[in-house]
Design a protein around this motif. Structure first.
Motif, short mmCIF file in Angstrom:
data_model
loop_
_atom_site.label_atom_id
_atom_site.label_comp_id
_atom_site.label_asym_id
_atom_site.label_seq_id
_atom_site.Cartn_x
_atom_site.Cartn_y
_atom_site.Cartn_z
N PRO A 1 70.32 -42.49 32.53
CA PRO A 1 71.72 -42.25 32.21
C PRO A 1 72.58 -43.78 31.98
N LEU A 2 73.43 -43.51 30.97
CA LEU A 2 74.01 -44.71 30.72
C LEU A 2 75.50 -44.77 31.02
N SER A 3 76.04 -43.76 31.00
CA SER A 3 77.57 -43.57 31.12
C SER A 3 77.82 -43.64 32.88
N THR A 4 78.96 -44.10 33.02
CA THR A 4 79.39 -44.17 34.66
C THR A 4 79.13 -42.74 35.21
N LEU A 5 79.67 -41.75 34.62
CA LEU A 5 79.26 -40.29 34.93
C LEU A 5 78.02 -39.90 35.17
N GLY A 6 77.48 -40.18 34.24
CA GLY A 6 75.85 -39.88 34.14
C GLY A 6 75.12 -40.73 35.45
N LYS A 7 75.55 -41.72 35.73
CA LYS A 7 74.83 -42.55 36.74
C LYS A 7 75.44 -42.18 38.01
N THR A 8 76.66 -41.66 38.11
CA THR A 8 77.07 -40.98 39.50
C THR A 8 76.10 -39.71 39.66
N TRP B 1 62.99 -33.19 32.77
CA TRP B 1 62.11 -33.91 33.25
C TRP B 1 62.78 -35.21 33.92
N TRP B 2 63.94 -35.69 33.59
CA TRP B 2 64.49 -36.91 34.00
C TRP B 2 64.74 -36.42 35.59
N ALA B 3 65.31 -35.20 35.66
CA ALA B 3 65.71 -34.69 36.90
C ALA B 3 64.60 -34.64 38.19
N PHE B 4 63.39 -34.19 37.61
CA PHE B 4 62.28 -34.21 38.63
C PHE B 4 61.81 -35.56 38.90
N VAL B 5 61.75 -36.61 37.83
CA VAL B 5 61.61 -37.88 37.85
C VAL B 5 62.32 -38.58 38.84
N THR B 6 63.60 -38.49 38.65
CA THR B 6 64.50 -39.17 39.66
C THR B 6 64.49 -38.33 40.97
N GLY B 7 64.51 -37.02 41.07
CA GLY B 7 64.55 -36.57 42.47
C GLY B 7 63.40 -36.77 43.29
N SER B 8 62.25 -36.95 42.73
CA SER B 8 61.06 -37.27 43.36
C SER B 8 60.92 -38.66 43.86
N ILE C 1 73.06 -33.33 33.09
CA ILE C 1 72.77 -34.63 32.40
C ILE C 1 72.85 -34.23 31.08
N HIS C 2 72.15 -33.18 30.46
CA HIS C 2 72.01 -33.07 29.00
C HIS C 2 73.37 -32.69 28.38
N MET C 3 74.20 -32.06 29.22
CA MET C 3 75.51 -31.84 28.74
C MET C 3 76.38 -33.19 28.58
N ILE C 4 76.37 -34.10 29.78
CA ILE C 4 77.04 -35.21 29.77
C ILE C 4 76.75 -36.20 28.85
N GLU C 5 75.28 -36.34 28.42
CA GLU C 5 74.86 -37.34 27.84
C GLU C 5 73.65 -36.92 26.74
N PRO C 6 74.19 -36.01 25.88
CA PRO C 6 73.19 -35.14 24.82
C PRO C 6 72.64 -36.29 24.00
N THR C 7 73.24 -37.29 23.61
CA THR C 7 72.66 -38.34 22.91
C THR C 7 71.18 -38.78 23.53
N HIS C 8 71.26 -39.35 24.68
CA HIS C 8 70.11 -40.08 25.43
C HIS C 8 69.39 -38.95 25.83
N PHE C 9 69.97 -37.42 26.22
CA PHE C 9 69.11 -36.35 26.56
C PHE C 9 69.31 -35.49 25.55
N PRO C 10 68.64 -35.24 24.35
CA PRO C 10 68.87 -34.47 23.29
C PRO C 10 68.38 -33.03 23.53
N THR C 11 67.49 -32.63 24.82
CA THR C 11 67.03 -31.49 24.73
C THR C 11 67.38 -30.98 26.38
N PHE C 12 67.18 -29.84 26.68
CA PHE C 12 67.50 -29.46 27.81
C PHE C 12 66.07 -29.67 28.84
#
Length: 331
Positions: A66-73, A50-57, A34-45
């Motif tokens: 995530p804002l893009s279609t790929l990011g939401k996928t 943090w987003w992955a743990f919050v979302t996965g749990s 997600i950092h590589m796909i949307e570097p603007t909204h996720f500026p750091t690794f």
């Protein structure tokens, strides 16, 4: 070859470690993606992690989305993959915790501590002994070894229970007898006296064979087996029948419960102790030693000399270097 070894190492790990490692790897992977796909909204690794743990749990704070279609996928895939794995991980931990507590109560878990006391045989005397130890020495670890009891509440007794035959080496090793300091072998009340003594002697032989240095305290019911218990390796032999006979005699000829009440109160409020005599107390009278110990709230009642127990000797008896003092100390 290296990849195969890594896979083998992974599957040899405990299931908790494997699940936790899998969760962390998935979260790191999705955080990086997600950092590589949307570097603007996720500026750091780390923001991605943090987003992955919050979302996965399935917590979903919503501070990073995530804002893009790929990011939401990617987010959908993470919820399906990571959420299920996290839930499975927590369920596995809960189930394992319950199973471990059940195994503790049923005596299936080996003891890993050191400098502990092993008690063989569960009966009313054992229960009272455990209560006395926990009162006077609350930090003393106790391992109960018994083959007749099916379950003991770990929380109620604060002891480690192991179910099994006390003459079997593997059971004694589960009790970690090599690292224990004392073994107390109680007589089996469900057996006849001669059979109970023979079982005690067998238990003594097994304990001594697994630890040549350990102190063994054995309860013997018949005088004829006393020598055999000594030969088997018992350091201290307790004749409970002698004590009970004395109580019966006192109750009959005193025509009251005074004698038994005195003994019961003494055992309830005080404990017998033995110590090697201090150099400052040698070559003195028993009276002088008793007075000096009394200043430290210790009631001197006798001495052990050349293996012989002398209770209430003459006040003029002169102490020697190899004597041991017997005294009462309050709990």
């Amino acid at each position: 070859m290296l990849w195969n070894k890594c896979i083998q190492f992974y599957f040899h790990l405990p299931i908790f470690v494997r699940l936790l490692l899998s969760v962390c790897l998935i979260m790191l992977l999705f955080g990086y993606i997600i950092h590589m796909i949307e570097p603007t909204h996720f500026p750091t690794f780390f923001d991605g992690i943090w987003w992955a743990f919050v979302t996965g749990s399935t917590v979903g704070y919503g501070d990073y989305v995530p804002l893009s279609t790929l990011g939401k996928t990617i987010g959908i895939i993470l919820i399906l993959a990571g959420g299920g794995l996290v839930t499975f991980y927590m369920a596995t931990i809960s189930a394992a915790t319950i199973k471990h507590e059940k195994d503790l109560s049923e005596g299936k878990v080996s003891y890993k501590g050191t400098k502990h006391l092993i008690i063989i045989g569960w009966n009313e005397r054992t229960r009272q002994l455990i209560d006395m130890i926990k009162t006077s020495h609350p930090y003393q670890d106790i391992v109960l070894l018994d083959q007749t009891k099916n379950k003991i509440s770990y929380q109620d007794h604060s002891i480690h229970f192991i179910k099994g035959n006390p003459t079997a080496d593997d059971i004694l090793q589960k009790a970690n007898i090599h690292a224990a300091t004392h073994v107390v072998i109680t007589s089996n009340p469900s057996l006849k006296e001669n059979e109970a003594d023979r079982q005690t002697i067998l238990n003594t032989i097994a304990a001594r064979g697994n630890n040549m240095e350990i102190t063994i305290v054995a309860e013997i019911l018949t005088e004829i087996q006393r020598k055999n218990a000594e030969r088997a390796g018992a350091n201290v032999i307790i004749r409970s029948n002698d004590f009970m006979s004395s109580l019966f005699f006192q109750s009959i000829f005193q025509a009251s419960n005074i004698a038994t009440d005195i003994i019961a109160k003494t055992l309830e409020q005080q404990q017998f102790c033995t110590i090697p005599i201090d150099q400052s107390l040698t070559s003195q009278t028993f009276r002088s030693c008793a007075q000096q110990l009394l200043e430290n709230n210790k009631s001197l009642i006798g001495i052990i000399r050349n293996g012989e127990i002398i209770i209430h000797p003459s006040f003029e008896l002169i102490t020697k270097e190899d004597d041991q003092l017997i005294y009462l100390k309050s709990f």
